[in-house]
Design a protein around this motif. Structure first.
Motif, mmCIF file in Angstrom:
data_model
loop_
_atom_site.group_PDB
_atom_site.id
_atom_site.type_symbol
_atom_site.label_atom_id
_atom_site.label_comp_id
_atom_site.label_asym_id
_atom_site.label_seq_id
_atom_site.Cartn_x
_atom_site.Cartn_y
_atom_site.Cartn_z
ATOM 1 N N PHE A 31 63.239 -33.993 -90.500
ATOM 2 C CA PHE A 31 63.601 -32.768 -91.100
ATOM 3 C C PHE A 31 62.339 -32.260 -92.212
ATOM 4 C CE2 PHE A 31 64.989 -30.468 -95.058
ATOM 5 C CZ PHE A 31 65.270 -29.453 -94.515
ATOM 6 N N ILE A 32 61.827 -33.449 -92.815
ATOM 7 C CA ILE A 32 60.659 -33.035 -93.650
ATOM 8 C C ILE A 32 59.390 -33.021 -92.818
ATOM 9 C CG2 ILE A 32 59.328 -34.435 -95.379
ATOM 10 C CD1 ILE A 32 61.651 -35.907 -96.551
ATOM 11 N N THR A 33 59.224 -33.601 -91.954
ATOM 12 C CA THR A 33 58.052 -33.373 -91.033
ATOM 13 C C THR A 33 57.973 -31.724 -90.335
ATOM 14 O OG1 THR A 33 57.956 -35.442 -90.051
ATOM 15 C CG2 THR A 33 56.756 -33.975 -88.817
ATOM 16 N N PHE A 34 59.277 -31.486 -90.086
ATOM 17 C CA PHE A 34 59.324 -29.947 -89.633
ATOM 18 C C PHE A 34 59.209 -29.043 -90.724
ATOM 19 C CE2 PHE A 34 62.198 -26.256 -88.977
ATOM 20 C CZ PHE A 34 61.508 -25.820 -87.794
ATOM 21 N N TRP A 35 59.591 -29.237 -91.845
ATOM 22 C CA TRP A 35 59.335 -28.414 -93.070
ATOM 23 C C TRP A 35 57.974 -28.370 -93.328
ATOM 24 C CZ3 TRP A 35 57.896 -29.128 -98.100
ATOM 25 C CH2 TRP A 35 58.399 -28.084 -99.072
ATOM 26 N N VAL A 36 57.317 -29.527 -93.496
ATOM 27 C CA VAL A 36 55.933 -29.549 -93.773
ATOM 28 C C VAL A 36 55.095 -28.939 -92.719
ATOM 29 C CG1 VAL A 36 53.982 -30.874 -94.041
ATOM 30 C CG2 VAL A 36 56.225 -31.806 -95.343
ATOM 31 N N MET A 37 55.336 -29.094 -91.399
ATOM 32 C CA MET A 37 54.623 -28.278 -90.378
ATOM 33 C C MET A 37 54.573 -26.769 -90.634
ATOM 34 S SD MET A 37 52.792 -30.628 -88.552
ATOM 35 C CE MET A 37 52.399 -29.566 -87.489
ATOM 36 N N ARG A 38 55.993 -26.176 -90.890
ATOM 37 C CA ARG A 38 56.238 -24.891 -91.098
ATOM 38 C C ARG A 38 55.466 -24.131 -92.277
ATOM 39 N NH1 ARG A 38 58.660 -21.611 -87.638
ATOM 40 N NH2 ARG A 38 59.456 -20.559 -89.382
#
Length: 76
Positions: free
Chosen positions: A13-20
């Motif tokens: 989730f954190i990876t997805f959020w940072v990428m966005r």
């Protein structure tokens, strides 16, 4: 096992959020948002200016009628 699954999903989730968030900072996205915001602000300024000028003209007409000064076109 449950704890590992929790931390794995949290990391995903954190990876997805940072990428966005990083994609939102891409120069082309920033340029489009800035241009859209500037266009919207310009529209608001134009609306405000036309409203203010219209109100000022109405008030001038009221004052000229009240004090018997005639029309604004007669002064030119």
């Amino acid at each position: 096992m449950i704890r590992r699954l929790f931390y794995l999903s949290l990391g995903a989730f954190i990876t997805f959020w940072v990428m966005r968030r990083l994609q939102a900072l891409h120069p082309s996205h920033v340029v489009h948002r800035t241009a859209d915001n500037a266009a919207g602000m310009l529209r608001q300024v134009r609306d405000f200016t036309s409203d203010a000028l219209g109100e000022a003209a109405e008030r001038e007409t009221e004052l000229r009628a009240r004090f018997g000064l005639g029309n604004a076109e007669d002064d030119n």
